[in-house]
Design an enzyme around this catalytic site. Structure first.
Site, PDB file in Angstrom:
ATOM      1  N   HIS A 204       0.832  -1.215   0.000  1.00 25.65           N
ATOM      2  CA  HIS A 204       0.000   0.000   0.000  1.00 25.65           C
ATOM      3  C   HIS A 204       0.867   1.267   0.000  1.00 25.65           C
ATOM      4  CE1 HIS A 204      -3.347  -2.588   1.255  1.00 25.65           C
ATOM      5  NE2 HIS A 204      -2.668  -2.963   2.320  1.00 25.65           N
TER       6      HIS A 204
HETATM    7  C1  BDR Z   1      -2.904   1.090   5.390  1.00 31.63           C
HETATM    8  O1  BDR Z   1      -3.116   0.583   6.708  1.00 31.63           O
HETATM    9  C2  BDR Z   1      -1.897   0.350   7.340  1.00 31.63           C
HETATM   10  O2  BDR Z   1      -1.925  -0.791   8.146  1.00 31.63           O
HETATM   11  C3  BDR Z   1      -0.865   0.270   6.255  1.00 31.63           C
HETATM   12  O3  BDR Z   1       0.387   0.693   6.747  1.00 31.63           O
HETATM   13  C4  BDR Z   1      -1.397   1.173   5.182  1.00 31.63           C
HETATM   14  O4  BDR Z   1      -0.967   2.494   5.353  1.00 31.63           O
HETATM   15  C5  BDR Z   1      -3.617   0.182   4.421  1.00 31.63           C
HETATM   16  O5  BDR Z   1      -4.990   0.210   4.674  1.00 31.63           O
END
Ligand code: BDR
Ligand code: CA
Length: 330
Positions: free
Chosen positions: A253
């Site tokens: 992500h």
């Molecule tokens: C986001 O949630 C976090 O756990 C990750 O680091 C990312 O930024 C994804 O939904």
């Protein structure tokens, strides 16, 4: 990979395994272009997210990267919501139980230099002569405070790339909510309505940046600490997703958010929507609601990424972690 527009960059996040990989990507791809890392409570409490940011700088030094971005310690809790950490995905250390890769790590020199996070962002925005991009990859608490406490500095943001929200398919914090928005929905709502130049990278797009065990082979044998860390942390992350979701895969992500901030030709399609966040729902808190087409005529519209060049991103990501660091960007 380089910020084609030469923009200085600030990373605001909650490292976190995928945050950590985004920071390593920036340190290796644009070096000194990464001016600061500011931490926020999210995946782990803020003292740990700060400690992790410091560990990544230390690790990069062991790979020969001399540049040390400033570090800021930001918000310890969301504006109004309770803090909900996610060690079940990121490990007790937030970095996939990689404590042994940092023998004798001493955070004190970093603590001695650390600044208050929101003020640090404001300072950088005020002093940089050129455009500044912010990549926000955690709950948006620090950014919401920046807007209310330092409006003049905030108005200088060149671009705010946010990883957050979900508009198609399931959320990852609830059936309808993505973790970063869910964790501080009031902050997200304020930021989306702020009028800042936002590029929003939602979960249904970052989920296409899939990483499975076989991909890790691309990192083996490179000898860089960044690769060794990435292999270990991603093995943990893939296993944790497998245990929870029954799918042995993880998602890059935050590295994808960093990558489009560095090279926005990776974005193939985006749309202008007004986006609001549910803050009072009994079961839908943190849901991101898109006002598109005729619904989106009024209010502040933001650019929502719909399609990215995932193949080119993956190649650039693995290459950056594995190969020699790029020449430092001024
Ligand atoms: C986001 O949630 C976090 O756990 C990750 O680091 C990312 O930024 C994804 O939904
Ligand atoms: Ca994050």
């Amino acid at each position: 990979m380089s910020t084609g527009d030469g923009a200085a960059l600030i990373y605001d996040g909650d490292p976190g395994i995928d945050d950590a990989l985004a920071i390593l990507l920036a340190l290796r791809a644009i070096g000194a272009g990464l001016r600061a890392i500011t931490c926020v409570a999210g995946n782990v409490p803020v003292p740990k997210s700060f400690r992790n940011a410091a560990k990544l700088i230390e690790l990069s030094k062991r790979d020969g990267i001399a540049h040390e971005p400033e570090i800021g310690i930001g918000s310890a809790k969301p504006l109004r919501a309770p803090l909900r950490t996610s060690e079940h995905i990121h490990g007790s250390d937030g970095l996939g139980e990689t404590q042994d890769l940092f023998p004798g790590f001493d955070p004190r020199p970093y603590l001695a230099k650390a600044r208050e996070g929101v003020g640090l962002i404001a300072d950088i925005l005020s002093r940089e002569p050129g455009p500044v991009k912010i990549v926000a990859a955690g709950p948006l608490t620090n950014i919401a405070k920046l807007i209310t406490r330092y409006p003049t500095a905030a108005a200088r943001v060149g671009e705010l790339v946010i990883m957050g929200g979900v508009f198609e398919g399931e959320g990852n914090a609830s059936p309808v909510a993505e973790y970063n928005v869910y964790s501080d929905p009031h902050a997200a709502r304020a930021v989306f309505a702020s009028g800042l130049p936002i590029r929003l990278l939602p979960l249904e797009v970052t989920r296409r940046a899939v990483v499975r065990r076989e991909h890790l082979n691309a990192l083996r044998g490179s000898g860089s600490m960044a690769s060794e860390f990435a292999i270990r942390a991603l093995e943990y992350y893939i296993r944790a997703h497998g245990d929870r979701l029954g799918k042995e895969e993880g998602y890059l992500h935050d590295p994808l958010a960093m990558a489009i901030a560095i090279d926005d030709s990776l974005v193939l399609e985006e749309e202008l929507w007004r986006v609001e966040v549910e803050v009072k729902g009994e079961i839908t808190t943190g849901q991101t609601v898109a006002y598109r087409g005729p619904w989106g005529v009024e209010g502040n519209r933001i650019r929502v990424v719909r399609e990215v060049d995932i193949g080119r991103f993956s190649r650039a990501f693995f290459m950056a972690l594995k190969g020699p660091p790029a020449r430092a960007h001024p």
